[in-house]
Design a protein around this motif. Structure first.
Motif, mmCIF file in Angstrom:
data_model
loop_
_atom_site.group_PDB
_atom_site.id
_atom_site.type_symbol
_atom_site.label_atom_id
_atom_site.label_comp_id
_atom_site.label_asym_id
_atom_site.label_seq_id
_atom_site.Cartn_x
_atom_site.Cartn_y
_atom_site.Cartn_z
ATOM 1 N N TRP A 148 -2.953 8.116 0.080
ATOM 2 C CA TRP A 148 -2.032 7.077 0.471
ATOM 3 C C TRP A 148 -2.326 5.800 -0.056
ATOM 4 O O TRP A 148 -1.896 5.039 -0.804
ATOM 5 C CB TRP A 148 -1.333 7.158 1.795
ATOM 6 N N ILE A 191 -0.879 3.279 -3.048
ATOM 7 C CA ILE A 191 -0.345 1.850 -2.836
ATOM 8 C C ILE A 191 -1.476 0.815 -3.441
ATOM 9 O O ILE A 191 -0.867 -0.191 -3.471
ATOM 10 C CB ILE A 191 -0.241 1.734 -1.235
ATOM 11 N N ARG A 194 3.621 0.236 -6.587
ATOM 12 C CA ARG A 194 4.434 -0.336 -5.449
ATOM 13 C C ARG A 194 5.028 1.020 -4.803
ATOM 14 O O ARG A 194 5.171 1.866 -5.479
ATOM 15 C CB ARG A 194 5.409 -1.357 -5.896
ATOM 16 N N LEU A 195 5.968 0.772 -3.835
ATOM 17 C CA LEU A 195 6.805 1.774 -3.280
ATOM 18 C C LEU A 195 7.751 2.215 -4.220
ATOM 19 O O LEU A 195 8.246 3.470 -4.220
ATOM 20 C CB LEU A 195 7.664 1.092 -1.848
ATOM 21 N N VAL A 200 3.008 -2.569 4.070
ATOM 22 C CA VAL A 200 3.648 -2.123 2.736
ATOM 23 C C VAL A 200 4.980 -1.674 3.083
ATOM 24 O O VAL A 200 5.897 -1.634 2.489
ATOM 25 C CB VAL A 200 2.718 -1.113 1.979
#
Length: 301
Positions: A35, A39, A43-44, A57
């Motif tokens: 993860w 990240i 970006r998401l 985030v």
């Protein structure tokens, strides 16, 4: 819902995630690495990051444990996305991209841990070189009936109505070693073996049921129950042999049962994105293998 809110209620925790808290925390250690790597670079929304992330985030899931709880509870309980969104204080439009993102990270973590089943039949011969006995079987997953008549016919199996199918190979200790591609329900289990011919080590014993009659992989010894002849009875020797084969073959049913504790591959699948239908089956097998590995290591210690 947050990890810290439910971690002390062990029966509830296992019901929500399909894992004990100890297994969850062991997997969290590995999931967290992937993860943070993701990240840091993206970006998401999946676009490359141009600057360092600052603060939380994902404000709805601030801790990595919450993120893992989010995706495992989705796989374990197969809820509607609207219901899942309400459980975590989100909207459905926020939940869907997070599910896609976290499933990709789950696959990355399981692959790094070498817990995913092999999918390439050409590499299968190397995967199985340390095994003398393997178990082959097919499994079906119900899906919603399509409104398209042609797709209805392709998905109709006659046994479990509209479904998807996979063949898989397990070891005697219930580990999933190989997973076929995902096919529509009208494709017979034996036909999948012809579409994806198995490359097996010389001399390996493969246990399979009578649905695979005629399937004889090169170099392997097939062990299969004898069918009862029409109008006649099986001999005592044949009945005893069938009993012995079935006592070994039951292992693959137990393995499939371990995979299907994740309801997303047991109950009617609501998502119609075909590649995601295969992805969740792959993840369920990987999570099952991870649990088997922990138990094996604990026994060895």
């Amino acid at each position: 819902m947050r990890y810290y809110m439910i971690k002390k209620n062990l029966p509830q925790f296992q019901s929500l995630t399909g894992m004990t808290r100890e297994t969850f925390e062991e997997f969290l250690f590995h999931f967290e690495q992937d993860w943070h790597e993701h990240i840091t670079n993206y970006r998401l929304d999946g676009k490359p990051r141009k600057r360092l992330a600052r603060g939380a985030v994902c404000v709805h899931l601030p801790a990595t444990a919450d993120k893992l709880l989010f995706i495992l509870s989705y796989l374990k309980n197969n809820p509607l996305q609207e219901y899942h969104a309400a459980s975590y204080g989100m909207t459905q439009s926020q939940v869907n991209p997070l599910i896609q993102l976290f499933t990709d990270i789950l696959i990355k973590t399981l692959k790094r841990l070498n817990e995913l089943p092999e999918e390439n039949t050409l590499r299968l011969i190397h995967t199985l070189k340390f095994y003398s006995d393997i178990l082959l079987d097919g499994t079906e997953r119900p899906i919603e009936r399509s409104q398209d008549e042609e797709l209805q016919r392709e998905c109709y199996s006659g046994k479990k109505k509209h479904c998807l199918k996979n063949n898989l190979i397990s070891s005697l200790d219930k580990r999933i070693l190989w997973l076929s591609k995902t096919y529509y329900g009208s494709v017979h289990d034996k036909k999948i073996c012809y579409l994806q011919p198995l490359k097996l080590p010389l001399g390996i014993f493969i246990y399979q049921d009578t649905g695979f009659t005629g399937h004889n992989p090169e170099g392997a010894t097939v062990l299969m129950p004898t069918k009862k002849p029409k109008g006649r009875e099986l001999t005592k020797e044949q009945k005893q042999q069938n009993k012995e084969i079935s006592s070994v073959r039951i292992g693959v049913e137990h393995a499939i049962g371990g995979v299907k504790k994740y309801r997303i591959v047991k109950e009617t699948f609501k998502c119609r994105k075909f590649d995601f239908q295969h992805k969740v089956m792959l993840i369920a097998c990987g999570l099952h293998n991870f649990t088997i590995s922990l138990k094996t290591n604990a026994i060895a210690i």
